[in-house]
Design a protein around this motif. Structure first.
Motif, PDB file in Angstrom:
ATOM      1  N   LEU A 197       2.490   2.614  -8.419  1.00 51.81           N
ATOM      2  CA  LEU A 197       2.977   1.394  -8.974  1.00 51.81           C
ATOM      3  C   LEU A 197       1.924   0.622  -9.094  1.00 51.81           C
ATOM      4  O   LEU A 197       0.411   0.480  -8.412  1.00 51.81           O
ATOM      5  CB  LEU A 197       3.692   0.855  -8.361  1.00 51.81           C
ATOM      6  N   PRO A 198       1.273  -0.374 -10.979  1.00 51.18           N
ATOM      7  CA  PRO A 198       0.181  -1.700 -10.158  1.00 51.18           C
ATOM      8  C   PRO A 198       0.198  -2.585  -8.956  1.00 51.18           C
ATOM      9  O   PRO A 198       1.890  -2.509  -8.854  1.00 51.18           O
ATOM     10  CB  PRO A 198       0.773  -2.048 -11.542  1.00 51.18           C
ATOM     11  N   ASP A 203       0.855  -1.520   0.349  1.00 52.21           N
ATOM     12  CA  ASP A 203      -0.081   0.155   0.227  1.00 52.21           C
ATOM     13  C   ASP A 203       1.128   1.376  -0.230  1.00 52.21           C
ATOM     14  O   ASP A 203       0.351   1.718  -0.779  1.00 52.21           O
ATOM     15  CB  ASP A 203      -1.007  -0.065   1.190  1.00 52.21           C
ATOM     16  N   GLN A 204       2.249   0.871  -0.065  1.00 52.25           N
ATOM     17  CA  GLN A 204       3.360   2.575   0.506  1.00 52.25           C
ATOM     18  C   GLN A 204       3.459   2.457  -0.777  1.00 52.25           C
ATOM     19  O   GLN A 204       4.575   3.677  -0.533  1.00 52.25           O
ATOM     20  CB  GLN A 204       3.570   2.049   1.786  1.00 52.25           C
ATOM     21  N   TYR A 205       3.201   1.778  -1.897  1.00 54.38           N
ATOM     22  CA  TYR A 205       3.622   2.296  -3.141  1.00 54.38           C
ATOM     23  C   TYR A 205       2.155   2.123  -4.125  1.00 54.38           C
ATOM     24  O   TYR A 205       2.117   1.836  -5.178  1.00 54.38           O
ATOM     25  CB  TYR A 205       4.686   0.690  -3.736  1.00 54.38           C
ATOM     26  N   SER A 234      11.926   2.540  -8.506  1.00 52.44           N
ATOM     27  CA  SER A 234      11.122   2.361  -9.206  1.00 52.44           C
ATOM     28  C   SER A 234      10.296   3.592  -9.473  1.00 52.44           C
ATOM     29  O   SER A 234       9.206   3.749 -10.482  1.00 52.44           O
ATOM     30  CB  SER A 234      10.288   1.294  -8.301  1.00 52.44           C
ATOM     31  N   GLU A 235       9.888   4.337  -8.607  1.00 47.87           N
ATOM     32  CA  GLU A 235       9.070   5.679  -9.204  1.00 47.87           C
ATOM     33  C   GLU A 235       9.281   6.351 -10.123  1.00 47.87           C
ATOM     34  O   GLU A 235       8.454   7.312 -11.437  1.00 47.87           O
ATOM     35  CB  GLU A 235       9.133   6.578  -7.612  1.00 47.87           C
ATOM     36  N   ALA A 289       2.881  -4.772  -9.755  1.00 45.35           N
ATOM     37  CA  ALA A 289       4.487  -4.134  -9.131  1.00 45.35           C
ATOM     38  C   ALA A 289       4.098  -4.024  -7.346  1.00 45.35           C
ATOM     39  O   ALA A 289       5.576  -3.714  -7.255  1.00 45.35           O
ATOM     40  CB  ALA A 289       4.820  -3.061 -10.194  1.00 45.35           C
ATOM     41  N   ALA A 290       3.440  -3.537  -6.781  1.00 45.84           N
ATOM     42  CA  ALA A 290       3.130  -3.033  -5.109  1.00 45.84           C
ATOM     43  C   ALA A 290       3.928  -4.312  -4.658  1.00 45.84           C
ATOM     44  O   ALA A 290       4.841  -3.887  -4.277  1.00 45.84           O
ATOM     45  CB  ALA A 290       2.854  -2.066  -5.339  1.00 45.84           C
ATOM     46  N   ARG A 291       3.107  -5.135  -5.524  1.00 44.65           N
ATOM     47  CA  ARG A 291       3.198  -5.861  -4.068  1.00 44.65           C
ATOM     48  C   ARG A 291       5.011  -7.157  -4.701  1.00 44.65           C
ATOM     49  O   ARG A 291       5.711  -7.366  -3.460  1.00 44.65           O
ATOM     50  CB  ARG A 291       2.654  -7.561  -4.618  1.00 44.65           C
TER      51      ARG A 291
END
Length: 206
Positions: free
Chosen positions: A144-145, A139-141, A194-195, A148-150
């Motif tokens: 990202l989709p 949740d802190q990304y 990544s951001e 990808a966040a996971r």
């Protein structure tokens, strides 16, 4: 003497809470039922009025410890602006205070190796709670989709937990502090990178 259901529930919760601390301090096989019940002000025989087995206590204690970690992250997130939430979680996790107080910290670096040798039910509970931690960190990304966040969250969690284990092994030392810092930098630099990456465009046919 018969006790009320509320009194029994309070006693049960006290045993689980105490066990969760001992579990993280001494490991899954460091909990002596007799000593634990004595600390709770109860007899060894009273254990079975609350738990069917030692495994049942370990499962509840692991669940309690991991739920507290997830709740701590959630509270930090609620108190912090969105763009600073990940760094807040990472910095609080890879901190000397967390390194030096395993009994009050995350259960995963303290117990993962031992839980792998526990019962299948214990491993399932542990895995389920770890999944919640991954989702919370994902949740802190927000940029990202979800998939990808996971992926980022799993890599971050592995880095954080591995760094904490290494820092504890080396003790309260300069090397230990360097390990904590390296872990923090690795997670946050990867997140920043990544951001900045533009989303991949789908290939088009000619």
């Amino acid at each position: 003497m018969r006790y009320s259901k509320e009194h029994k529930n309070q006693t049960h919760a006290r045993i689980v809470k105490r066990a969760s601390v001992k579990l993280r301090e001494r490991g899954a096989h460091g909990i002596g039922v007799a000593d634990l019940m004595k600390e709770a002000g109860l007899t060894h025989g009273g254990f079975y009025a609350h738990f069917d087995s030692r495994d049942a206590l370990v499962i509840e204690a692991v669940t309690h410890a991991m739920d507290r970690s997830t709740e701590r992250w959630r509270k930090l997130s609620e108190e912090t602006p969105p763009e600073k939430r990940l760094s807040k979680i990472v910095n609080s996790y890879l901190a000397p205070e967390h390194r030096d107080n395993p009994g009050q910290g995350c259960a995963v670096p303290a117990l993962a190796a031992e839980i792998a040798r526990e019962s299948s039910k214990t491993r399932r509970v542990f895995s389920g709670r770890m999944e919640q931690m991954i989702d919370m960190l994902a949740d802190q990304y927000p940029g990202l989709p979800r998939k990808a966040a996971r992926k980022q969250a799993m890599a971050a969690l592995a880095t954080m937990m591995g760094s904490l284990v290494m820092a504890r092994v080396t003790g309260n030392s300069e090397l230990s502090d360097e390990i904590l810092k390296s872990g923090r930098d690795a997670v946050l630099e990867r997140a920043a990178s990544s951001e900045k990456k533009p989303p991949r465009r789908a290939a088009t046919s000619v």
